[in-house]
Design an enzyme around this catalytic site. Structure first.
Site, mmCIF file in Angstrom:
data_model
loop_
_atom_site.group_PDB
_atom_site.id
_atom_site.type_symbol
_atom_site.label_atom_id
_atom_site.label_comp_id
_atom_site.label_asym_id
_atom_site.label_seq_id
_atom_site.Cartn_x
_atom_site.Cartn_y
_atom_site.Cartn_z
ATOM 1 N N HIS A 23 11.701 16.695 -1.984
ATOM 2 C CA HIS A 23 12.312 17.480 -2.766
ATOM 3 C C HIS A 23 12.882 16.635 -3.997
ATOM 4 O O HIS A 23 13.521 15.511 -3.886
ATOM 5 C CB HIS A 23 13.435 18.209 -2.043
ATOM 6 N N GLU A 72 7.519 22.439 -7.367
ATOM 7 C CA GLU A 72 8.621 22.942 -7.778
ATOM 8 C C GLU A 72 9.008 22.232 -9.147
ATOM 9 O O GLU A 72 9.567 20.926 -9.190
ATOM 10 C CB GLU A 72 9.983 22.818 -7.048
HETATM 11 P P1 PGA Z 1 16.011 27.617 -6.317
HETATM 12 O O1 PGA Z 1 15.766 26.137 -5.579
HETATM 13 O O2 PGA Z 1 15.644 28.925 -5.700
HETATM 14 O O3 PGA Z 1 17.672 27.716 -6.258
HETATM 15 O O4 PGA Z 1 15.742 27.261 -7.982
HETATM 16 C C1 PGA Z 1 14.546 25.864 -5.281
HETATM 17 C C2 PGA Z 1 14.513 24.648 -4.370
HETATM 18 O O5 PGA Z 1 15.365 23.797 -4.592
HETATM 19 O O6 PGA Z 1 13.919 24.507 -3.380
#
Ligand code: PGA
Length: 222
Positions: free
Chosen positions: A99, A148
């Site tokens: 992440h 992401e």
């Molecule tokens: P968010 O976060 O849905 O709050 O944008 C996603 C994540 O960090 O996995």
């Protein structure tokens, strides 16, 4: 119909009372009568709540899997403060690795992430490997990826579905044996615009998973 994976990343938010409240509200997921081979739900609580989520799901016959939010890059040993894959495996099937919050705030490097993937696979945990773009290196053995983009995390400013699909497709062209999720400001309102894309296999949800009912709405609308 392709299989979708819908992941709740509850991050570092809930204490015991708040987690119990979340679980009580999450019981309504049963009304969706999910078949995990169509829609698989994965909930990633904090380490301190892995046990209670695991037992709550089994005693209430809730069809959802548990994921951990992190794993030690080391196996068991003298690593004070670390939680290792062997320990996590008692409660979870999945683990989030890579992440951007961990890369940025905890200095996690590519080598460390390779180690995390290796120990997870050794203990039969399934890594959900997070990439920030199509060129982020992905360790061998990873089969489930989440794209992401940093600008979209927690901002209410998601990537466009066509671009998220473009990135997923680009990843799959290099790693054809993978499934790719999208994460970043997913809500019950916009989820379908991502899951209807041909190369997106589900979503990873942060902020909108903190409210169990909103997360159920995401699962329902996906
Ligand atoms: P968010 O976060 O849905 O709050 O944008 C996603 C994540 O960090 O996995």
């Amino acid at each position: 119909m392709k299989k979708l994976s819908i992941v709740a990343n509850i991050k570092s938010y809930k204490n015991e009372v708040e987690a119990k409240e979340w679980l009580e509200n999450f019981k309504k997921i049963k009304d969706l009568n999910l078949n995990p081979s169509d829609k698989e739900v994965i909930v990633c609580p904090s380490f301190t709540q892995l046990f209670s989520f695991h037992s709550f799901f089994s005693s209430n016959i809730i069809t959802a899997y548990i994921g951990a939010q992190n794993v030690s890059p080391f196996e068991e040993g003298a690593y004070t403060g670390e939680v290792n894959a062997k320990q996590i495996k008692d409660f979870a099937k999945y683990v989030l690795i890579g992440h951007s919050e961990r890369r940025k705030n905890f200095g996690e490097t590519g080598d460390m992430l390779v180690n995390k993937v290796e120990v997870s696979l050794k203990y039969e945990l399934v890594p959900i490997f997070l990439v920030q773009g199509k060129d982020t290196p992905i360790p061998d053995g990873v089969k489930l990826i989440a794209y992401e983009p940093v600008f979209a995390i927690g901002t209410g400013n998601p990537d466009t579905p066509p671009n998220a699909n473009f990135v997923s497709k680009a990843i799959k062209s290099v790693r054809p044996d993978t499934r790719v999720l999208y994460g970043g400001s997913v809500t019950s309102v916009n989820v379908r615009s991502f899951t209807e894309q041909p190369d997106i296999d589900g979503v990873l949800v942060g902020g909108s998973s903190l409210d169990a009912e909103e997360f159920i709405g995401i699962v329902k609308n996906a």
